[in-house]
Write an enzyme that holds these catalytic residues in place. Sequence first.
Site, PDB file in Angstrom:
ATOM      1  CG  ASP A   1      20.162  30.674   8.050  1.00 48.21           C
ATOM      2  OD1 ASP A   1      19.599  30.629   7.020  1.00 48.21           O
ATOM      3  OD2 ASP A   1      20.110  29.965   9.040  1.00 48.21           O
TER       4      ASP A   1
ATOM      5  CD  GLU B   1      15.869  32.874   6.324  1.00 47.20           C
ATOM      6  OE1 GLU B   1      15.353  32.053   5.816  1.00 47.20           O
ATOM      7  OE2 GLU B   1      16.733  32.381   7.292  1.00 47.20           O
TER       8      GLU B   1
HETATM    9  C1  GLC Z   1      17.534  29.287   6.294  1.00 47.37           C
HETATM   10  C2  GLC Z   1      18.144  28.840   5.217  1.00 47.37           C
HETATM   11  C3  GLC Z   1      17.777  27.436   4.980  1.00 47.37           C
HETATM   12  C4  GLC Z   1      18.333  26.554   5.949  1.00 47.37           C
HETATM   13  C5  GLC Z   1      17.840  27.111   7.323  1.00 47.37           C
HETATM   14  C6  GLC Z   1      18.228  26.579   8.670  1.00 47.37           C
HETATM   15  O1  GLC Z   1      16.228  29.526   6.355  1.00 47.37           O
HETATM   16  O2  GLC Z   1      18.115  29.906   4.354  1.00 47.37           O
HETATM   17  O3  GLC Z   1      18.336  27.076   3.690  1.00 47.37           O
HETATM   18  O4  GLC Z   1      17.817  25.400   5.743  1.00 47.37           O
HETATM   19  O5  GLC Z   1      17.705  28.653   7.574  1.00 47.37           O
HETATM   20  O6  GLC Z   1      19.567  27.265   8.783  1.00 47.37           O
END
Ligand code: GLC
Length: 535
Positions: free
Chosen positions: A206, A279
């Site tokens: 994440d 991500e």
């Molecule tokens: C990422 C997750 C999202 C979350 C954010 C903060 O983007 O996919 O759902 O709100 O991180 O952790």
Amino acid sequence: MISDKPWWSESVIYQIYPRSFFDSNGDGEGDLPGVTSHLEHVQALGADAIWLSPFYTSPNKDGGYDVADPRDVDPRFGNLEDARAMIVRAHQLGLRVLVDVVPNHFSDQHPWFKDAISAKPGSPERDRFHFYDAKPDGTPPNNWISLFGGPAWTQIKTADGSSQYYLHLFDSSQPDLNWENKDLASDFEETLRFWLDLGVDGFRIDVAHGLAKENILVDHHDPQGLSDALRLDAQMSAEKRGELLASVPFFDRDGVHAVYRNWRKVFDSYNRDIMAVAEAWVHPPVRAMRYVRSDELQQVFNFDLLVAPFVATYLFKCISDTLEMLSEVDAPATWALSNHDTPRVASRHGANASRALALFVMALPGSCYIYNGQELGLPDAELADSVRQDPSFFRTKGVQKGRDGARVPMPWSGDKTPFGFSSGSPWLPIPNEWSEFSVDAQHADSASTLNLYRSALKIRKNNLVGAGEIEWVDRGETGLLSFARGEFAVYLNTSSAALEIPTVGTLALGSNFEITLLNGVLTLPAASAAWVAIR
Ligand code: GLC
Ligand code: CA
């Protein structure tokens, strides 16, 4: 077709949002036993792996991305035994398991943050987060904004009367971690090993681009005021978002890569094929390639398709650029049309175009991500503001509706809400009109989106995985995109008129039933796609 590449290089990875998948105990929230009992659906779809969004101990201020104990299961989802059983069952069904790891921040309910609050300014406890004094005029240390809206700083007062601000790029309940503190690396290594020892096959990381911060005491110079407009739910155009992300001092700093080099060593110390996907919303896109260098991670999400318009020339550029860049680092592409953070593909493009786009994308080399419900063609649900839960809705005072519409539970069966998802009342209401979307209804209908995905993934597994590169034929000028790959020619018509294309071969699969291939002419209606067997 047998491939000598690792499992993840052309895998289909099905994202499960555990709270919305299946509720086993009637409390209205999906849970791990619910996942375990419905993994056959994922296997029947033809996926190779599942990725589960967080199910760890959490006050659930941000859908579990606010983690209070990364090495335990939140009671709403079950317990560690349930997690173990879920992994065992997935493996029995031939599915690998990826879990989320959230290294940019903890929940404010994590013991470290509680310790930090009760400790003094300058203490080792506070050093694990980003605590700073106010500016002399009492305002926050800098002008950064939260991605969920509002300032990225919240002030706390302690018993001794002193006060400091802490940094949170997301909700105020998600304090950012300071990766320069030496406790971080060892704690996260423990978390990675904990889940690997329990049997998982890898991780989705994440906010992987957020860990290193630079120049915290310097205001972000933002002459165009872009950051005020930045929102996580992709309301902003891709170009604008890119411009902004290229300039913020808290994303994609070089320092993040040392973290992933260390994590890679952890993965490699296991005698099996572990993988991680980052991500990382970065700009320009070529920056993403740094996350998949040979001593770092295996995959990085490509988010271009999540924000791309349904326009052939645009799609051509985004797909061909991605494939070209990745060939330089020898990492597989990743294709995602939906996830829990963006409006669903069926709502962005409509039913026909979203089916066509999915069919086209499933023929591409690389790894395909499918977000639970995407295979049912689910749109975003219309929700009343009174049921919304996303912190971005509250922090923007309702200006942004947030991501709840894409997180409504799955309809499984029957003709009345909640369609077999739960014997209780679902945590977000499932629209009454969703009976046609249910798994059971679609199973019985050969023209359904579910059966389109199943057929496509079957052909993909048997005939396309390992088929190598694509050869572009049409690059979008007339609204037509096409390529040859292995034994197939793959077509996508994004225009609003039917196209007639001279084609040799037999129609293997089409995104709808009006597509024909007769006497050497493929007729592709507006917003449709086809796979033609050419050899
Ligand atoms: C990422 C997750 C999202 C979350 C954010 C903060 O983007 O996919 O759902 O709100 O991180 O952790
Ligand atoms: Ca439950």
